[in-house]
Design a protein around this motif. Structure first.
Motif, mmCIF file in Angstrom:
data_model
loop_
_atom_site.group_PDB
_atom_site.id
_atom_site.type_symbol
_atom_site.label_atom_id
_atom_site.label_comp_id
_atom_site.label_asym_id
_atom_site.label_seq_id
_atom_site.Cartn_x
_atom_site.Cartn_y
_atom_site.Cartn_z
ATOM 1 N N ARG A 7 -3.790 9.885 -10.748
ATOM 2 C CA ARG A 7 -4.931 9.700 -9.640
ATOM 3 C C ARG A 7 -4.997 8.233 -9.357
ATOM 4 N NH1 ARG A 7 -9.265 14.559 -11.182
ATOM 5 N NH2 ARG A 7 -7.734 16.312 -11.136
ATOM 6 N N ARG A 8 -4.756 7.550 -10.338
ATOM 7 C CA ARG A 8 -5.268 6.136 -10.096
ATOM 8 C C ARG A 8 -4.487 5.534 -8.908
ATOM 9 N NH1 ARG A 8 -2.276 2.652 -15.137
ATOM 10 N NH2 ARG A 8 0.039 3.616 -15.025
ATOM 11 N N ALA A 53 0.771 -1.230 0.097
ATOM 12 C CA ALA A 53 -0.212 -0.097 0.009
ATOM 13 C C ALA A 53 0.923 1.240 -0.113
ATOM 14 C CB ALA A 53 -0.936 -0.023 1.292
ATOM 15 N N GLY A 54 1.972 1.293 0.542
ATOM 16 C CA GLY A 54 2.886 2.559 0.687
ATOM 17 C C GLY A 54 3.662 2.628 -0.497
ATOM 18 N N SER A 55 3.985 1.296 -1.195
ATOM 19 C CA SER A 55 4.683 1.643 -2.493
ATOM 20 C C SER A 55 3.780 2.106 -3.807
ATOM 21 C CB SER A 55 5.261 0.208 -2.930
ATOM 22 O OG SER A 55 6.414 -0.268 -1.971
ATOM 23 N N ILE A 56 2.554 1.715 -3.844
ATOM 24 C CA ILE A 56 1.768 2.034 -4.611
ATOM 25 C C ILE A 56 1.844 3.697 -5.296
ATOM 26 C CG2 ILE A 56 -0.635 2.162 -5.631
ATOM 27 C CD1 ILE A 56 -1.104 -0.535 -4.810
ATOM 28 N N PRO A 57 1.409 4.589 -4.338
ATOM 29 C CA PRO A 57 1.521 5.957 -4.587
ATOM 30 C C PRO A 57 3.180 6.338 -4.874
ATOM 31 C CG PRO A 57 0.434 5.310 -2.487
ATOM 32 C CD PRO A 57 1.289 4.354 -2.625
ATOM 33 N N LEU A 58 4.042 5.511 -4.543
ATOM 34 C CA LEU A 58 5.394 6.088 -4.758
ATOM 35 C C LEU A 58 5.915 5.433 -6.234
ATOM 36 C CD1 LEU A 58 7.036 4.972 -1.556
ATOM 37 C CD2 LEU A 58 6.615 7.115 -2.155
ATOM 38 N N VAL A 59 5.364 4.707 -6.684
ATOM 39 C CA VAL A 59 5.394 3.874 -8.111
ATOM 40 C C VAL A 59 4.606 4.240 -9.157
ATOM 41 C CG1 VAL A 59 5.910 1.698 -9.380
ATOM 42 C CG2 VAL A 59 6.610 1.881 -7.055
ATOM 43 N N VAL A 60 3.104 4.155 -8.927
ATOM 44 C CA VAL A 60 2.207 4.420 -9.954
ATOM 45 C C VAL A 60 2.183 6.188 -9.979
ATOM 46 C CG1 VAL A 60 -0.015 4.129 -10.509
ATOM 47 C CG2 VAL A 60 1.193 2.479 -9.290
ATOM 48 N N ARG A 61 1.851 6.290 -11.164
ATOM 49 C CA ARG A 61 1.694 7.797 -11.587
ATOM 50 C C ARG A 61 0.251 8.060 -11.575
ATOM 51 N NH1 ARG A 61 6.154 7.947 -16.435
ATOM 52 N NH2 ARG A 61 7.840 7.429 -15.004
ATOM 53 N N ALA A 94 -6.587 2.074 -2.046
ATOM 54 C CA ALA A 94 -7.622 1.712 -1.328
ATOM 55 C C ALA A 94 -7.764 0.202 -1.745
ATOM 56 C CB ALA A 94 -8.731 2.527 -1.828
ATOM 57 N N ALA A 95 -7.534 -0.199 -2.967
ATOM 58 C CA ALA A 95 -7.958 -1.554 -3.548
ATOM 59 C C ALA A 95 -7.070 -2.474 -2.662
ATOM 60 C CB ALA A 95 -7.467 -1.566 -4.920
#
Length: 742
Positions: A457-458, A447-455, A464-465
Motif C-alpha cells: 500500500r505504501r 509517479a507512474g513508475s512508483i505503483p509499478l515498482v513498489v509493492r 501522492a508524495a
C-alpha cells in the motif's frame, strides 16, 4: 454557465462512447452522438479562446471508438489539427502549436486506449468460460469420432467373428475355437481402446490395420487384394491413414454388398496416399453417414490432407492423400465444429480488436508521445534552459520508464528496483538545474513508475508524495496559483495514465498467456467426464462379452452346444454394445431404471446367475431415475465379474418420501469344474477397464451424495447387500449422463 453545460455534455457523451460499446449502435445514433460531441467540444473556443482546446482530445478519442475503420484514422488526424489551427490563428507561436498538436494526439490515444482496453479486459475475462466450452466441445467431437471410427470397427469385426463361430458349431469345434480366440483378441483391443480414447492416447499404425482387416474381410466373405507400402511415414500421417483405412473397411462391412475390395497405398514424390475401393452397389449409403466421411475429411484436413470419393462402373473408391511436407510437427487439434469456433478464433470473432502486441504498441506510442510534451513544456517555461544535460535526463527517463513498463519490475530484486527508481527520480528533478523552474508533467514518469515498482500500500503514498514534492517546489518558486494547479495535476494525471496503460497491458498479456491453460484444463475435465461416462455405460456389456467369450472358447471342444449358447449371448451383448457406442458418440444416451432392469436380467442370465427383480414403485423423477439406473449398473457390473455368485435379488421400493434400491447376492462356492474355468477366465480375460470394487463404491457414494442420497453395504451370512436410498422428489434438472457428482 455555457462552458459548464458544454463540459457536462461532452463528458457524458465520452462516458457513453467509452463504456457503451458504440460500435454496436445504429448508424443514426452514432452520427447524432458524434455531431453533438463535436459541437460542445468546439463551441467554447468562440468565447473562451484556444484554451478550450483542452477538451478536444475527447472528440479525437470518440472518433476512434465510434467511426468505422475506413474513416477512423483520417477523421482522427483532422481532429488533432483543429487545436494547432486555433493556436496558429491566435498567433501563439510554434512551441505552443507543437505542444497542442502532440497533446491532442497523445491524449486522444490515452482516452481511446483506456476505454478500449477496459472493454478488452472485460471480454477476455468473460471469454474464459467460452474458451472452456469451445475446447470441451472440440474434445467431445474428438472422443465421439474416435468411438465411432476405432471402437465401432472393432465391435463390428468382433460380431462377424462371433457369428462365424456360431455357424461353425457344433460341426467344426476346432475351427470355432480358433475363431473365438481371434474374437477374444479383438474384444480385448476394443476394451483397451475404450480406456485410451477418452484420455487421447489412442495410437494406430497403418501396418497394424493392414494385417487386421485382411482377416476381417475374409470372415465377411469379401475377396480382398492389398498392396500397401507404409514405411517411413510420420507418426501423425501413419495414425490418420490407419483411421481412414479402418473407417473405410467398416463402411464396406456395414453399408455395402461388396464381394471384392482393393486396398492400395504408399508414398511417392512426398505424397502419402491410400486408396480403398469396393464393388458394393449400395456404397452410396456411406455418403450420408455424418460420422463417416465427414470425420475422415476433418482428420485429413487437420494434417493438411484431403479426401476424394468417386463412383464409377459399380465401384466405390475412397482416396486419402497427405502432403508430408504439410504435416504439422505436433498432434493435430481436433476440429471444433461442434463448439462454434476454434479457441484461437474467439478474439477475432468478438467485438474486441486488440491483442497484446497492439496494446504494447499503443502504450509505447503514448510513452514516446510524452517526450515531445515534456520538451515543449520546458521550452515554454524557459527556452534557453533546454541544454544537453536536459536531453540526457529525458533519455534516461524514457529508458527507465520503458523498463518499468515492459519488463515486470515487481519481480526484480529489491536493490535493482530501488536503483532504477532512484535513477528515474534524479532524472525527473535534475533538469531544474538548467531550466531553473518547474514544467508540466515533470514528475509524471516517476509517479507512474512508483505503483509499478513498489509493492504494498505504501506505493500510493509515494505516488501522492511526488505530487506533494512538485507542489512544494512550485510554491517555493513563487508561481501563480493557476499554474501551480496545472503542474501538480499534470504530473499526477500522467502517472495514472502510465500506470493504467501498463497495468491493463499486463492484464491483457496475462489473459492471453493463460488461454492455453484454460483450454487444457477444460479439455482435461471433459476427458475425465467422458471417460467416466464410457466406463459406466459400456463396461457392463464388455464384462458380459468377455465372460461369455472366454467361456465359449473353453467349451467349444468339450460342450459345443453350450458354447453355441454362450456365443449367442455374446452376439446379443455385442449388438447392444454397438448401439450404445453409436448413441454415446452421438451424445444422445439416456439411461432409465426400467431399461436398466431389462439389461440387468439379460446380463445376469448371460452370466448364469438366477435373478429375482421386483420394482414396486411408480414413475420416478428424472434425476432419481437416472441416478438409480447408474447405481444398479455399477452394482451388477461388479457382481458379474465376481466368481461364485449364483443368485441375485434386486428390489426397488418407495416409502416415506424415499426411493430405496437394494441389490443382494449370495457368495456360494462354485463347483470345482466351474471354479477352475472361472479362475482361468479371470487370469486370461479380465479387462482393466473398471476400477476396483472399492473405487466403484466410492463413485456410487459420490453420485448419491450429489442428490442427498445414501449408500449402505452389509453382509449377512452368505449374502452381500447393497442399499441405495435417495429422496423420491429429486429434481436437479436433466444433466448429461455420466457427468456430475461422480
Amino acid at each position: 454557465m455555457a462552458f459548464g453545460a458544454c463540459m457536462a455534455v461532452a463528458f457524458g457523451l465520452q462516458i457513453a462512447h467509452s463504456f457503451g460499446r458504440p460500435w454496436r449502435w445504429p448508424l443514426i445514433s452514432r452520427i447524432t452522438s458524434m455531431t453533438a460531441l463535436a459541437a460542445v467540444v468546439l463551441a467554447p473556443a468562440l468565447w473562451i479562446g484556444p484554451q478550450a482546446a483542452a477538451i478536444v482530445p475527447l472528440l479525437a478519442a470518440s472518433i476512434l471508438l465510434v467511426v468505422p475503420v475506413p474513416y477512423r484514422w483520417l477523421l482522427y488526424g483532422l481532429a488533432c489539427v483543429v487545436n494547432p489551427v486555433l493556436y496558429f490563428v491566435q498567433g501563439l507561436g510554434i512551441v505552443n502549436i507543437i505542444f497542442v498538436f502532440v497533446f491532442t494526439l497523445v491524449q486522444g490515444l490515452v482516452f481511446y486506449g483506456l476505454s478500449f482496453l477496459a472493454e478488452l479486459a472485460e471480454e477476455l475475462e468473460g471469454g474464459r468460460s467460452s474458451l472452456g466450452r469451445i475446447a470441451a466441445a472440440g474434445e467431445r467431437v474428438r472422443i465421439a469420432r474416435d468411438l465411432h471410427d476405432v471402437v465401432g470397427h472393432d465391435l463390428l469385426a468382433f460380431t462377424l467373428k462371433s457369428e462365424l463361430a456360431h455357424r461353425l458349431l457344433p460341426a467344426s469345434p476346432e475351427r470355432a475355437e480358433g475363431v473365438m480366440s481371434e474374437a477374444l483378441w479383438i474384444a480385448r483391443r476394443a476394451t483397451a481402446a475404450l480406456r485410451t480414447i477418452p484420455m487421447g492416447c489412442q495410437k494406430l499404425s497403418l501396418a497394424g490395420e493392414v494385417r487386421s482387416i485382411e482377416s476381417t474381410l475374409s470372415v465377411a466373405q469379401i475377396e480382398v487384394r492389398m498392396s500397401v507400402s507404409c514405411r517411413d511415414l510420420p507418426e501423425i500421417a501413419d495414425s490418420v491413414l490407419a483411421i481412414v483405412l479402418r473407417e473405410a473397411i467398416t463402411n464396406v462391412l456395414r453399408h455395402s454388398k461388396a464381394r471384392q475390395c482393393e486396398v492400395d497405398g504408399g508414398v511417392r514424390d512426398g505424397l502419402a496416399w491410400l486408396s480403398v475401393a469396393n464393388d458394393g452397389v449400395n456404397s452410396d449409403a456411406v455418403s450420408s453417414d455424418g460420422s463417416g466421411l465427414e470425420n475422415l475429411s476433418s482428420r485429413l484436413a487437420a494434417v493438411g490432407g484431403r479426401l476424394t470419393v468417386t463412383r464409377e462402373d459399380g465401384w466405390f473408391r475412397l482416396l486419402a492423400e497427405i502432403r508430408l511436407s504439410d504435416v504439422p510437427a505436433g498432434a493435430p487439434a481436433p476440429p471444433s465444429d461442434a463448439g462454434g469456433g476454434k479457441p484461437a478464433e474467439l478474439l477475432r470473432q468478438s467485438s474486441v480488436r486488440w491483442a497484446p502486441g497492439t496494446v504494447n504498441l499503443l502504450t509505447l506510442a503514448v510513452l514516446l508521445g510524452y517526450i515531445p510534451i515534456l520538451i515543449t513544456n520546458i521550452l515554454w517555461r524557459n527556452p534557453a534552459g533546454f541544454t544537453w544535460g536536459v536531453g540526457i535526463c529525458l533519455a534516461v527517463l524514457l529508458i527507465t520508464q520503458l523498463a518499468h513498463t515492459f519488463f515486470g519490475p515487481r519481480v526484480w530484486p529489491t536493490p535493482v528496483r530501488m536503483t532504477t527508481l532512484s535513477i528515474q527520480a534524479v532524472a525527473s528533478f535534475l533538469p531544474m538545474v538548467w531550466v531553473g523552474t518547474l514544467w508540466g508533467s515533470m514528475g509524471g514518469f516517476l509517479a507512474g513508475s512508483i505503483p509499478l515498482v513498489v509493492r504494498g500500500r505504501r506505493r500510493w503514498a509515494l505516488y501522492a508524495a511526488v505530487g506533494g514534492v512538485v507542489l512544494a517546489l512550485d510554491v517555493a518558486g513563487g508561481d501563480e496559483t493557476t499554474l501551480l494547479g496545472y503542474l501538480v495535476i499534470s504530473t499526477l494525471q500522467t502517472g495514472l495514465v502510465i500506470y493504467g496503460l501498463t497495468s491493463l497491458s499486463a492484464l491483457v498479456a496475462e489473459l492471453h498467456a493463460t488461454r492455453k491453460e484454460i483450454v487444457r484444463l477444460a479439455v482435461e475435465q471433459e476427458r475425465l467426464g467422458v471417460a467416466r461416462k464410457v466406463n459406466e455405460l459400456l463396461d457392463r456389456d464388455l464384462s458380459t462379452i468377455m465372460w461369455n467369450c472366454g467361456v465359449a472358447r473353453g467349451l467349444t471342444l468339450t460342450e459345443p452346444e453350450r458354447a453355441q449358447e454362450h456365443i449367442m449371448e455374446v452376439l446379443v451383448a455385442a449388438r447392444r454394445l454397438v448401439a450404445e457406442v453409436r448413441s454415446t458418440a452421438s451424445g444422445y444416451r439416456h439411461v432409465s431404471l426400467a431399461a436398466e432392469v431389462d439389461s440387468t436380467r439379460a446380463a445376469l442370465s448371460a452370466a448364469g446367475i438366477e435373478a429375482q427383480v421386483d420394482i414396486a414403485c411408480a414413475r420416478l423423477a428424472e434425476e432419481a431415475d437416472v441416478v438409480l439406473a447408474m447405481v444398479l449398473r455399477d452394482a451388477i457390473t461388479g457382481m458379474v465379474r465376481r466368481s461364485g455368485v449364483r443368485r441375485c435379488v434386486v428390489t426397488v421400493t418407495r416409502e416415506n418420501g424415499y426411493v430405496r434400491l437394494r441389490v443382494s447376492h449370495d457368495r456360494a462356492t462354485a463347483t470345482p469344474r466351474e471354479e477352475g474355468r472361472l479362475r482361468l477366465r479371470l487370469s486370461r480375460d479380465r479387462t482393466s477397464l473398471s476400477e476396483s470394487d472399492e473405487d466403484r463404491l466410492e463413485q456410487v457414494r459420490a453420485r448419491l451424495d450429489a442428490v442427498n442420497g445414501d449408500l449402505r453395504t452389509e453382509t449377512t451370512g452368505e449374502w452381500f447387500h447393497l442399499t441405495a436410498e435417495l429422496p423420491s422428489d429429486v429434481m436437479a434438472g436433466p444433466r448429461p449422463v455420466g457427468e456430475g457428482a461422480a
